[in-house]
Scaffold this active site. Structure first.
Site, PDB file in Angstrom:
ATOM      1  N   LYS A  48       0.103  -8.102  -0.955  1.00  9.94           N
ATOM      2  CA  LYS A  48      -1.211  -8.531  -1.849  1.00  9.94           C
ATOM      3  C   LYS A  48      -0.880  -9.557  -2.956  1.00  9.94           C
ATOM      4  O   LYS A  48      -1.778 -10.361  -3.353  1.00  9.94           O
ATOM      5  CB  LYS A  48      -1.791  -7.074  -2.028  1.00  9.94           C
ATOM      6  CG  LYS A  48      -2.452  -6.605  -0.829  1.00  9.94           C
ATOM      7  CD  LYS A  48      -2.828  -5.033  -0.961  1.00  9.94           C
ATOM      8  CE  LYS A  48      -3.237  -4.536   0.359  1.00  9.94           C
ATOM      9  NZ  LYS A  48      -3.526  -3.123   0.515  1.00  9.94           N
ATOM     10  N   GLN A  92      -3.786   1.886  -3.333  1.00 17.11           N
ATOM     11  CA  GLN A  92      -3.131   1.727  -2.112  1.00 17.11           C
ATOM     12  C   GLN A  92      -2.985   3.157  -1.437  1.00 17.11           C
ATOM     13  O   GLN A  92      -2.505   4.051  -1.877  1.00 17.11           O
ATOM     14  CB  GLN A  92      -1.829   1.252  -2.337  1.00 17.11           C
ATOM     15  CG  GLN A  92      -1.004   0.836  -1.202  1.00 17.11           C
ATOM     16  CD  GLN A  92      -1.536  -0.262  -0.395  1.00 17.11           C
ATOM     17  OE1 GLN A  92      -1.788  -1.249  -0.771  1.00 17.11           O
ATOM     18  NE2 GLN A  92      -1.451  -0.198   0.875  1.00 17.11           N
ATOM     19  N   ASP A 115     -11.662  -2.765  -0.916  1.00 20.42           N
ATOM     20  CA  ASP A 115     -11.026  -2.112   0.257  1.00 20.42           C
ATOM     21  C   ASP A 115     -12.354  -1.515   1.268  1.00 20.42           C
ATOM     22  O   ASP A 115     -12.371  -1.096   2.254  1.00 20.42           O
ATOM     23  CB  ASP A 115     -10.181  -0.863   0.059  1.00 20.42           C
ATOM     24  CG  ASP A 115      -8.945  -1.287   0.226  1.00 20.42           C
ATOM     25  OD1 ASP A 115      -8.575  -2.355   0.922  1.00 20.42           O
ATOM     26  OD2 ASP A 115      -7.879  -0.325   0.040  1.00 20.42           O
TER      27      ASP A 115
END
Ligand code: NAP
Length: 280
Positions: A48, A92, A115
């Site tokens: 990322k 995460q 997300d």
């Protein structure tokens, strides 16, 4: 058989996002929160960061020890939600078990939820409203569209019903007029559904789980699984060498869906910027 090459499509998407962000008078801000030392998470965060650097984003990696208290984590998210220079926030996964991942994910402002895992964004997806959609399933749709694989009226079987992949993908497929069958570990006679699929998506997390006999002649295969084998190499949930001569298209692992996931995060960061400015 033709490969569905995620690298090519990722490059195209990143080039498009780069052009769009060039017109903004400040760098887009993307913050990734990592809790603990999960090995796979380190790799994903690095990917990322690489993408963010390539696009000139302001990338902020906040790392906490595994024993962080939930209240402290929530306060950090609150602060990021209020920070005008931050466009996208993600935590995460996985996070340590003493933390409630649903509470943590839902604390992120739906307008910064790159997300797409908040209940608000999941609800918007069900109702086919423009929102931030989870990166992996959106990446699958974009990959299929790039290769002109039509979804309308096709029989799509998805194996795996996670909140991250299977469930949102089922909704995206429905929104694209596919006929969807969503299978999971309690499905009886799985082969009945996989062998009937024009498009088969497998997101189970078991190496070489789907074999030649499980797929239809000429089917399109999307392999989401990423499994580390004893020899250290990566493989998918589909036995590639077994099915490759029977199917029309298949994603490689690595180089398929995983590439798309990172590209979609870039797209979502830009979209989050646009949505937040629309909502001012
Ligand atoms: P997950 O949350 O563990 O979900 C796995 C799903 O597979 C569950 O719905 C489970 O059913 C189902 N399942 C397990 N055994 C089964 C069986 N024998 N028959 C039918 N269904 C079965 O996994 P996930 O997060 O969706 O990830 C799946 C895989 O994709 C993993 O390998 C992961 O690393 C990979 N992944 C890749 C990307 C990428 O960017 N390429 C992104 C995300 C995930 P139940 O619901 O009944 O338990």
């Amino acid at each position: 058989m033709e490969l569905l090459d995620g690298k090519i499509v990722k490059k195209e998407i990143l080039d498009q996002v780069k052009k769009l962000v060039n017109d903004i008078n400040r760098p887009l801000g993307l913050t990734v929160i990592q809790v603990g030392d999960d090995e796979a998470s380190k790799v994903y965060v690095r990917q990322k960061e690489k993408m963010a650097n390539e696009l000139g984003f302001n990338f902020n990696h906040i790392k906490f020890d595994a024993d962080i208290k939930q209240e402290k984590l929530l306060k950090v998210i609150d602060k990021l939600n209020k920070d005008d220079t931050v466009d996208g926030v993600l935590v995460q996964m996985p996070i340590p078990e003493h933390l409630d991942s649903k509470i943590v994910q839902n604390r992120i402002s739906p307008l910064k939820d790159v997300d797409g895992l908040t209940d608000v964004n999941a609800g918007c997806l069900v109702h086919n409203k423009d929102s931030l959609v989870p990166c992996t399933p959106q990446g699958i749709i974009d990959l299929l569209k790039y290769y002109n694989i039509s979804l309308e009226g096709r029989n799509v079987t998805i194996v795996g019903r996670s909140d991250l992949v299977g469930k949102p993908l089922a909704n995206l497929m429905i929104n694209n007029n596919a006929t969807v069958c969503l299978c999971h570990s309690k499905t009886i006679d799985l082969k009945k559904y996989t062998a009937n699929a024009d498009i088969l998506v497998v997101a189970v997390g078991k190496a070489n789980f789907i074999k030649e006999d499980d797929v239809k002649e000429g089917a399109v295969i999307v392999d989401v699984g990423i499994n580390r084998q004893d020899d250290g190499k990566l493989c998918g949930d589909v036995y590639f060498d077994g099915v490759k001569d029977k199917v029309s298209f298949i994603t490689p692992v690595p180089g398929g869906v995983g590439q798309m996931t990172v590209a979609e995060l870039a797209k979502n960061t830009y979209k989050a910027y646009v949505l937040r400015n629309k909502n001012r």
